[in-house]
Design a protein around this motif. Structure first.
Motif, mmCIF file in Angstrom:
data_model
loop_
_atom_site.group_PDB
_atom_site.id
_atom_site.type_symbol
_atom_site.label_atom_id
_atom_site.label_comp_id
_atom_site.label_asym_id
_atom_site.label_seq_id
_atom_site.Cartn_x
_atom_site.Cartn_y
_atom_site.Cartn_z
ATOM 1 N N LYS A 1 1.936 -22.094 -0.374
ATOM 2 C CA LYS A 1 1.827 -23.311 0.432
ATOM 3 C C LYS A 1 1.217 -23.000 1.800
ATOM 4 O O LYS A 1 0.389 -23.742 2.323
ATOM 5 N N PHE A 2 1.645 -21.899 2.370
ATOM 6 C CA PHE A 2 1.161 -21.479 3.688
ATOM 7 C C PHE A 2 -0.355 -21.244 3.657
ATOM 8 O O PHE A 2 -1.099 -21.749 4.510
ATOM 9 N N PHE A 3 -0.804 -20.476 2.667
ATOM 10 C CA PHE A 3 -2.237 -20.165 2.595
ATOM 11 C C PHE A 3 -3.063 -21.402 2.216
ATOM 12 O O PHE A 3 -4.189 -21.585 2.699
ATOM 13 N N LYS A 4 -2.495 -22.235 1.355
ATOM 14 C CA LYS A 4 -3.213 -23.458 0.974
ATOM 15 C C LYS A 4 -3.444 -24.345 2.199
ATOM 16 O O LYS A 4 -4.519 -24.965 2.345
ATOM 17 N N ALA A 5 -2.460 -24.409 3.098
ATOM 18 C CA ALA A 5 -2.602 -25.202 4.324
ATOM 19 C C ALA A 5 -3.702 -24.642 5.222
ATOM 20 O O ALA A 5 -4.249 -25.360 6.071
ATOM 21 N N GLN A 6 -4.045 -23.381 5.008
ATOM 22 C CA GLN A 6 -5.101 -22.745 5.799
ATOM 23 C C GLN A 6 -6.453 -22.742 5.075
ATOM 24 O O GLN A 6 -7.389 -22.102 5.533
ATOM 25 N N GLY A 7 -6.502 -23.439 3.938
ATOM 26 C CA GLY A 7 -7.748 -23.467 3.181
ATOM 27 C C GLY A 7 -8.000 -22.181 2.414
ATOM 28 O O GLY A 7 -9.159 -21.777 2.222
ATOM 29 N N LYS A 8 -6.916 -21.538 1.961
ATOM 30 C CA LYS A 8 -7.053 -20.273 1.231
ATOM 31 C C LYS A 8 -6.253 -20.335 -0.062
ATOM 32 O O LYS A 8 -5.225 -20.995 -0.140
ATOM 33 N N ARG A 9 -6.744 -19.663 -1.072
ATOM 34 C CA ARG A 9 -5.944 -19.410 -2.270
ATOM 35 C C ARG A 9 -5.427 -17.985 -2.155
ATOM 36 O O ARG A 9 -5.869 -17.238 -1.265
ATOM 37 N N CYS A 10 -4.523 -17.585 -3.008
ATOM 38 C CA CYS A 10 -4.034 -16.204 -2.902
ATOM 39 C C CYS A 10 -3.872 -15.572 -4.270
ATOM 40 O O CYS A 10 -3.668 -16.256 -5.278
ATOM 41 N N VAL A 11 -3.993 -14.256 -4.263
ATOM 42 C CA VAL A 11 -3.815 -13.446 -5.469
ATOM 43 C C VAL A 11 -2.607 -12.548 -5.237
ATOM 44 O O VAL A 11 -2.462 -11.934 -4.172
ATOM 45 N N ILE A 12 -1.728 -12.487 -6.225
ATOM 46 C CA ILE A 12 -0.524 -11.663 -6.141
ATOM 47 C C ILE A 12 -0.597 -10.594 -7.224
ATOM 48 O O ILE A 12 -0.891 -10.905 -8.382
ATOM 49 N N TYR A 13 -0.374 -9.357 -6.843
ATOM 50 C CA TYR A 13 -0.394 -8.319 -7.880
ATOM 51 C C TYR A 13 0.618 -7.221 -7.576
ATOM 52 O O TYR A 13 1.046 -7.031 -6.442
ATOM 53 N N GLU A 14 1.004 -6.519 -8.640
ATOM 54 C CA GLU A 14 1.952 -5.410 -8.544
ATOM 55 C C GLU A 14 1.450 -4.253 -9.395
ATOM 56 O O GLU A 14 1.023 -4.453 -10.541
ATOM 57 N N ARG A 15 1.498 -3.054 -8.840
ATOM 58 C CA ARG A 15 1.202 -1.847 -9.614
ATOM 59 C C ARG A 15 2.468 -1.008 -9.716
ATOM 60 O O ARG A 15 2.893 -0.390 -8.759
ATOM 61 N N ASN A 16 3.088 -1.014 -10.874
ATOM 62 C CA ASN A 16 4.286 -0.198 -11.102
ATOM 63 C C ASN A 16 3.853 1.106 -11.757
ATOM 64 O O ASN A 16 4.040 1.328 -12.952
ATOM 65 N N TYR A 17 3.249 1.955 -10.961
ATOM 66 C CA TYR A 17 2.705 3.221 -11.465
ATOM 67 C C TYR A 17 2.498 4.140 -10.266
ATOM 68 O O TYR A 17 1.811 3.785 -9.304
ATOM 69 N N ARG A 18 3.146 5.311 -10.320
ATOM 70 C CA ARG A 18 3.051 6.289 -9.244
ATOM 71 C C ARG A 18 3.386 5.662 -7.895
ATOM 72 O O ARG A 18 2.714 5.878 -6.884
ATOM 73 N N SER A 19 4.419 4.847 -7.908
ATOM 74 C CA SER A 19 4.912 4.234 -6.677
ATOM 75 C C SER A 19 6.430 4.272 -6.721
ATOM 76 O O SER A 19 7.024 4.086 -7.784
ATOM 77 N N GLN A 20 7.057 4.510 -5.593
ATOM 78 C CA GLN A 20 8.515 4.601 -5.546
ATOM 79 C C GLN A 20 9.177 3.244 -5.387
ATOM 80 O O GLN A 20 10.213 2.974 -5.977
ATOM 81 N N HIS A 21 8.589 2.390 -4.561
ATOM 82 C CA HIS A 21 9.265 1.164 -4.141
ATOM 83 C C HIS A 21 8.398 -0.039 -4.490
ATOM 84 O O HIS A 21 7.197 -0.039 -4.240
ATOM 85 N N LEU A 22 9.020 -1.046 -5.078
ATOM 86 C CA LEU A 22 8.313 -2.267 -5.452
ATOM 87 C C LEU A 22 7.582 -2.875 -4.256
ATOM 88 O O LEU A 22 8.170 -3.110 -3.206
ATOM 89 N N GLN A 23 6.275 -3.109 -4.446
ATOM 90 C CA GLN A 23 5.452 -3.786 -3.438
ATOM 91 C C GLN A 23 4.681 -4.896 -4.142
ATOM 92 O O GLN A 23 3.805 -4.611 -4.952
ATOM 93 N N LEU A 24 5.006 -6.123 -3.850
ATOM 94 C CA LEU A 24 4.259 -7.246 -4.395
ATOM 95 C C LEU A 24 3.194 -7.616 -3.370
ATOM 96 O O LEU A 24 3.498 -8.117 -2.291
ATOM 97 N N GLN A 25 1.936 -7.316 -3.701
ATOM 98 C CA GLN A 25 0.834 -7.549 -2.780
ATOM 99 C C GLN A 25 0.397 -9.019 -2.859
ATOM 100 O O GLN A 25 0.172 -9.543 -3.952
#
Length: 538
Positions: free
Chosen positions: A394-418
């Protein structure tokens, strides 16, 4: 008056009637290192049968070379050795502390103690402690507003789950042998040192924090130390020497110093300063069952169910989230977390700007505690992740932006949702999807479309490496990683000419800015995001 010098103490594991061996060792230590103030013993002080050696101490023929304080019986066989449950002198220089209570010396040192093992019966047998014992002990100490914790906690039982977020105790599993009541007591009393025995090993856990980072005032750390049995043939450590100044005589800044290897508190739910992981026995948890899709291309060897048969989910062995193999950059309780990048904190997760982000508003959704992937999170944590995702869209849409969300669960210790915003002028959602698929094909990566309303827990199991993309129209792409997955793949696709047109920013290390610029970016983002921030709405 505060003591001029720290107290010098000794702690010992299970003596099991080997008094001569114990005190010979104590005398050798004192001869080499100087006198100690007193000795505390946890675990079984007496063996299953008492011999003439103990009678020598009772009659005064032998005398303990150091003032010794011991805990009570852990089994029926030795209950008779402790004639007064409120505590008493057993022999010269050897004192039974009692069933439960607090021992305070002239120096101001506070030692809380709880004898016995956790009871499964009501009323509790003489060698056991009950829920009421734990409640009484913690209530008596916490009744004052000035209570900050105790200097030492003595229990024979290990606390359940003590190794969580910490180093492994080896073959001992506290989830099986430990006591949830002792965990609750340790969480409540915040001991600087907690000693336990009974498991016949030496285990010195990494120090753990007693406060929630950024949510509570900094407090002292706790150290849990389990000691082996006296005279064990494997030469495991059973005697521990240490110096300690009473908490009430320490400089506050010195008291709350956090060692570099400090971990999260194993007994508290991450991010919640008031919630303990181990509750009183009345609390019950409901276990949820999951149905798992199989996205593999392997031929199915099992027959389809006959009409009327129920299709059951496959049985799976319990999964434990992996512990950090080193200091974690993203655990809020870690000394290595870059707190200046944190935007806002919820109950189970928090938002932080990405270091070296693709854009100034490239943000991460992260769990407060240490979890490696979305599929390991409890349902309430997943729900909060979804709330943050919705708020950011909602925040990005109000700014005229779409967003992409991704996660790489590989060779990483802590969950990071980009979460990466894409100006709508750059491309449409279909172009983003096509860019991911085409660039995956070039690298022989199979990206599969998964149902829009499916949860990752339905797609894959905990511990399985994967890459996952979610587009702003709800479409989802998934790849089960087998080996050699490019670590920057998600970022490289988004930075490519097909989407953001900034391939030079594909590597985050080349995009870092100074700390002042990062602080300013966080302040700008926090201010802009505030109307959408449900976590701060109260």
């Amino acid at each position: 008056m505060a003591p001029e010098k720290p107290l010098r103490l000794l702690a010992c594991g299970d003596v099991e009637g080997k008094f001569g061996a114990l005190y010979s060792r104590v005398q050798a230590v004192q001869k080499k290192s100087g006198a100690f103030d007193f000795l505390v013993c946890v675990g079984n002080f007496f063996g299953s049968a008492q011999d003439s050696e103990w009678k020598d101490y009772q009659t005064g023929a032998k005398k303990a070379p150091i003032q010794t304080y011991v805990l009570g019986a852990n089994n029926d066989e030795t209950v008779h050795c402790f004639p007064d449950v409120s505590g008493c002198e057993l022999a010269e220089n050897i004192t039974y502390l009692g069933r439960k209570g607090v021992f305070s010396g002239a120096s101001g040192l506070q030692i809380a103690y709880l004898s016995g093992v956790e009871s499964t019966e009501d009323p509790a047998p003489a060698h056991c402690f009950s829920t009421k014992d734990v409640i009484d002990l913690k209530t008596s100490l916490q009744s004052t507003s000035k209570f900050k914790g105790v200097d030492i906690l003595l229990t024979s039982c290990w606390p359940k789950g003590v190794e969580t977020f910490g180093n492994s105790p080896g073959d001992v599993n506290s989830m099986k042998c430990g006591s949830g009541l002792v965990s609750l007591l340790a969480a409540s009393l915040k001991p600087r040192y907690h000693f336990a025995g009974l498991q016949k090993i030496n285990y010195e856990r990494l120090p753990y924090r007693n406060h929630a980072i950024l949510q509570e005032t900094a407090q002292h750390v706790s150290r849990f130390i389990a000691l082996a049995d006296v005279g064990n043939t494997d030469k495991k450590k059973y005697l521990y020497a240490f110096s300690i100044l009473p908490m009430n005589s320490m400089d506050p800044a010195e008291l709350i110093k956090q060692p570099q290897d400090t971990t999260e508190n194993p007994y508290r739910k991450p991010g919640d300063g008031e919630s303990f992981a181990y509750q009183l026995p009345d609390a019950k948890e409901e276990s949820a069952t999951q149905f798992f899709f199989d996205l593999s291309n392997k031929p199915k060897g099992k027959k389809r169910p006959m009409k009327g048969e129920e299709r059951r989910p496959p049985k799976r062995s319990p999964f434990k989230p992996p512990l950090p193999t080193a200091a974690c950059w993203f655990c809020l309780a870690s000394p290595d977390v870059e707190k200046h990048l944190v935007v806002t904190i919820g109950t189970h997760c928090y938002l932080a700007l990405a270091k070296g982000g693709l854009s100034p508003d490239h943000v991460l959704i992260l769990p407060i505690g240490h979890y490696q992937s979305i599929v390991e999170l409890a349902s309430e944590a997943v729900e909060e992740f979804e709330q943050y995702k919705t708020a950011l869209k909602k925040f990005f849409k109000a700014q005229g932006k779409r967003c992409v969300i991704y996660e790489r669960n590989y060779r990483s210790q802590h969950l990071q949702l980009q979460v990466v915003p894409i100006p709508q002028a750059c491309c449409v959602t279909e172009d983003i999807k096509e860019a991911f698929i085409s660039q995956a094909e070039e690298r022989h990566i199979e990206l599969l479309e998964i149902p829009e309303h499916s949860a990752l827990k339905q797609i894959t199991q905990p511990g399985t490496p994967y890459f996952y993309v979610e587009l702003d129209n709800g479409e989802k792409l998934f790849h089960r990683i087998s080996k050699n997955f490019p670590l920057q793949f998600g970022r490289e696709v988004l930075a490519s000419e097909a989407i953001l047109g900034m391939p030079e920013r594909a590597d985050w290390r080349s995009c870092q800015t100074g700390r002042d610029e990062e602080i300013a970016a966080v302040q700008d983002f926090r201010q802009a995001f505030e109307p959408f921030d449900f976590a701060q709405s109260d």
